[in-house]
Design an enzyme around this catalytic site. Structure first.
Site, mmCIF file in Angstrom:
data_model
loop_
_atom_site.group_PDB
_atom_site.id
_atom_site.type_symbol
_atom_site.label_atom_id
_atom_site.label_comp_id
_atom_site.label_asym_id
_atom_site.label_seq_id
_atom_site.Cartn_x
_atom_site.Cartn_y
_atom_site.Cartn_z
ATOM 1 N N ARG A 21 0.499 -1.166 -0.139
ATOM 2 C CA ARG A 21 0.088 -0.021 0.107
ATOM 3 C C ARG A 21 0.831 1.364 0.079
ATOM 4 O O ARG A 21 1.963 1.442 0.782
ATOM 5 C CB ARG A 21 -0.938 -0.015 1.210
ATOM 6 C CG ARG A 21 -1.984 -0.882 1.210
ATOM 7 C CD ARG A 21 -2.589 -1.243 2.420
ATOM 8 N NE ARG A 21 -3.433 -2.401 2.395
ATOM 9 C CZ ARG A 21 -4.630 -2.267 2.867
ATOM 10 N NH1 ARG A 21 -5.293 -1.434 3.061
ATOM 11 N NH2 ARG A 21 -5.438 -3.807 2.834
ATOM 12 N N SER A 136 -21.239 -14.191 15.409
ATOM 13 C CA SER A 136 -20.582 -12.897 14.522
ATOM 14 C C SER A 136 -20.910 -13.085 13.252
ATOM 15 O O SER A 136 -20.653 -13.968 12.668
ATOM 16 C CB SER A 136 -19.253 -13.010 14.999
ATOM 17 O OG SER A 136 -18.533 -11.958 14.503
ATOM 18 N N SER A 188 -19.483 -1.477 5.058
ATOM 19 C CA SER A 188 -18.818 -0.444 4.412
ATOM 20 C C SER A 188 -18.083 -0.616 3.110
ATOM 21 O O SER A 188 -17.795 0.165 2.147
ATOM 22 C CB SER A 188 -17.635 0.311 5.352
ATOM 23 O OG SER A 188 -16.673 -0.601 5.504
ATOM 24 N N HIS A 216 -20.626 3.312 9.833
ATOM 25 C CA HIS A 216 -20.788 3.907 8.608
ATOM 26 C C HIS A 216 -22.333 4.303 8.534
ATOM 27 O O HIS A 216 -22.584 4.405 7.173
ATOM 28 C CB HIS A 216 -20.638 2.801 7.513
ATOM 29 C CG HIS A 216 -19.110 2.542 7.469
ATOM 30 N ND1 HIS A 216 -18.110 3.410 6.928
ATOM 31 C CD2 HIS A 216 -18.527 1.483 8.081
ATOM 32 C CE1 HIS A 216 -16.845 2.650 7.010
ATOM 33 N NE2 HIS A 216 -17.002 1.773 7.947
ATOM 34 N N LYS A 247 -16.235 9.627 11.269
ATOM 35 C CA LYS A 247 -16.538 9.617 9.627
ATOM 36 C C LYS A 247 -17.734 10.883 9.835
ATOM 37 O O LYS A 247 -17.427 11.784 9.367
ATOM 38 C CB LYS A 247 -17.344 8.319 9.412
ATOM 39 C CG LYS A 247 -16.077 7.081 9.664
ATOM 40 C CD LYS A 247 -16.684 5.750 9.147
ATOM 41 C CE LYS A 247 -15.562 4.785 9.470
ATOM 42 N NZ LYS A 247 -14.082 4.876 9.174
ATOM 43 N N THR A 277 -4.854 7.241 27.599
ATOM 44 C CA THR A 277 -5.520 8.615 27.903
ATOM 45 C C THR A 277 -6.545 8.837 27.087
ATOM 46 O O THR A 277 -6.909 8.371 26.098
ATOM 47 C CB THR A 277 -4.281 9.530 27.154
ATOM 48 O OG1 THR A 277 -3.134 9.447 27.777
ATOM 49 C CG2 THR A 277 -4.700 10.959 27.160
HETATM 50 N N1 PMP Z 1 -16.281 -0.575 12.545
HETATM 51 C C1 PMP Z 1 -16.461 -0.568 11.183
HETATM 52 C C2 PMP Z 1 -17.315 -1.219 10.482
HETATM 53 C C3 PMP Z 1 -15.108 0.242 10.473
HETATM 54 O O1 PMP Z 1 -15.276 0.047 8.929
HETATM 55 C C4 PMP Z 1 -14.254 0.826 11.187
HETATM 56 C C5 PMP Z 1 -13.172 1.775 10.628
HETATM 57 N N2 PMP Z 1 -13.395 2.189 9.318
HETATM 58 C C6 PMP Z 1 -14.516 0.844 12.412
HETATM 59 C C7 PMP Z 1 -15.443 0.160 13.068
HETATM 60 C C8 PMP Z 1 -13.273 1.638 13.159
HETATM 61 O O2 PMP Z 1 -13.637 2.793 13.512
HETATM 62 P P1 PMP Z 1 -12.639 4.067 13.671
HETATM 63 O O3 PMP Z 1 -12.271 4.576 12.262
HETATM 64 O O4 PMP Z 1 -13.202 5.268 14.566
HETATM 65 O O5 PMP Z 1 -11.491 3.587 14.438
#
Ligand code: PMP
Length: 409
Positions: A21, A136, A188, A216, A247, A277
């Site tokens: 990447r 899951s 997503s 998302h 997001k 923290t």
């Molecule tokens: N859950 C899903 C479905 C995600 O796609 C993502 C990251 N894109 C996360 C959790 C993690 O969220 P964050 O970017 O706030 O760490």
């Protein structure tokens, strides 16, 4: 011993598989999203970003930026420690109240990211339930998978969005065994949605708890931006809702919202909360401003959906292989890691369009794609330019046009 050999071998494997990447060096221009400056090897260039998860452009909203600056000026930058050691800053308390209200729950708890929320949240919840079986969804995000692993609980995977399979597993577990159903509301990469009402029906019938990742969807769906659960009228039937501030809310951080006692237990036991923290107060004020704004303003949500529908219609009409869904995600099928990377490079270098390639392990091998995320600020002209550029790139790389061709492969 030459330790370096292990790392160069690991990187070599990624190069061999054509999925090493590279990240473009970008600088967004506040007030002009989706325009950005790309610090390219040959100097700065103007580009248009088509793959940001700051879906609604809240990261440039004057109320959000203003709240961050105001809090930073008034109280300073960092939180100064974990909440256990340094206490809780008022902006975090305000944000948690805002989030609890957004999801119609008694309480909410902040973490430093959505990733940490899932990882430490699921692990802690499941560990606190003796003999918990975690069910899951097969396409759950890596952060949920890690949480499930760290819980040490037995886990069974149900085929993606397959209610019959979920029901089979629930029946097999028996009514008395504690069960946690974990899924996302909006996936997503494909942009498909979970049948949340039916999942709640099953959970209630078979006595299971529910944990839903709305990362998302928060801010973007439901009359107040409460997510797919709010849109579908099932927020009150889901035990734990998880979301991100990074997001649609344009900031950083993650959270869970649930009954007070669940939140208190996670707060008291989760290592990913206790030993790190807290979020910076200015970030929390900015997120609160974004959530408040999106609770009452639906312009961003409506315009976002309108833009996504237009992009899909125009790309489809051009014969480009858009993968179908009913949401704001526009996945464009490529099916090959090298071509995917080349397409992304050509778009950036020759057309000033930035779309990061999506390769394994983010998606399954053979389903590599360009994941396009329109925002309220992509106007008709930008959409037309995107379609033209994609067509040229598709032709140049000999990529298949139209998804019918893709299905036949
Ligand atoms: N859950 C899903 C479905 C995600 O796609 C993502 C990251 N894109 C996360 C959790 C993690 O969220 P964050 O970017 O706030 O760490």
């Amino acid at each position: 011993m030459d330790y370096n050999q292990y790392f160069s071998a690991a990187l070599g494997r990624l190069h061999d598989e054509r999925r090493y990447r590279v990240f473009a060096d970008l600088e967004r221009i506040a007030g002009r999203f989706p325009h950005a400056t790309w610090h390219s090897p040959s100097g700065p260039r103007n580009v248009v970003i088509w793959c940001s998860n700051d879906y609604l452009g809240m990261g440039q909203h004057p109320k959000v930026v203003g709240a961050m600056v105001e809090t930073a000026t008034r109280v300073g930058t960092g939180a100064g420690g974990t909440r256990n050691i340094a206490g809780t800053h008022h902006p975090l308390v305000q944000l948690e109240a805002e989030l609890a209200d957004l999801h119609g729950k008694e309480a909410a708890l902040l973490f430093t990211s959505g990733y940490v929320s899932n990882q430490t949240g699921i692990a802690t919840l499941a560990k606190l339930i003796p003999d918990c079986l975690i069910l899951s969804d097969a396409l759950n995000h890596n952060s949920m998978i890690e949480g499930v692993r760290q819980s040490g609980c037995e886990r069974q995977i149900w085929r993606h969005n397959d209610l019959a399979h979920l029901e089979q597993l629930l029946i097999a577990a028996g009514p008395n065994r504690p069960k946690l159903i974990a899924c996302e509301s909006l996936y997503s990469m494909d942009g498909d949605v979970a049948p949340l009402a039916a999942i709640c029906d099953l959970a209630e019938r078979y006595n299971a708890m529910t944990y839903v990742d709305e990362v998302h969807a928060v801010g973007m769906y439901g009359p107040r931006g409460g997510g797919i659960a709010e849109r579908d009228g099932v927020m009150h039937r889901i035990d734990i809702l998880e979301g991100t501030l990074a997001k649609a809310f344009g900031c950083l951080g993650g959270y869970i919202a649930a009954k007070g006692e669940i939140i208190d237990a996670v707060r008291s036991y989760a290592p990913g909360f206790i030993f790190t923290t807290a979020l910076p107060p200015p970030i929390c004020s900015a997120a609160t401003a974004a959530i408040k704004h999106l609770k009452s303003s639906s312009w961003e949500r409506e315009r976002h959906q309108d833009r996504a529908a237009r992009v899909k219609a125009i790309l489809n009409a051009a014969g480009l292989p858009v993968m179908d869904n009913d949401t704001h995600i526009v996945p464009l099928f490529v099916g090959d890691p090298e071509k995917c990377k080349q397409a992304s490079d050509l778009l950036l270098e020759e057309h000033g369009i930035y779309i990061q390639p999506i390769n394994y392990p983010t998606v399954a091998k053979g389903t590599e794609r360009l994941r396009i995320t329109p925002s309220p600020y992509h106007d008709d002209g930008l959409i037309d330019r995107l379609a033209e550029a994609l067509l040229q790139v598709w032709e140049r790389l000999g990529l298949a046009l139209h998804k019918k061709a893709m299905a036949a492969e």
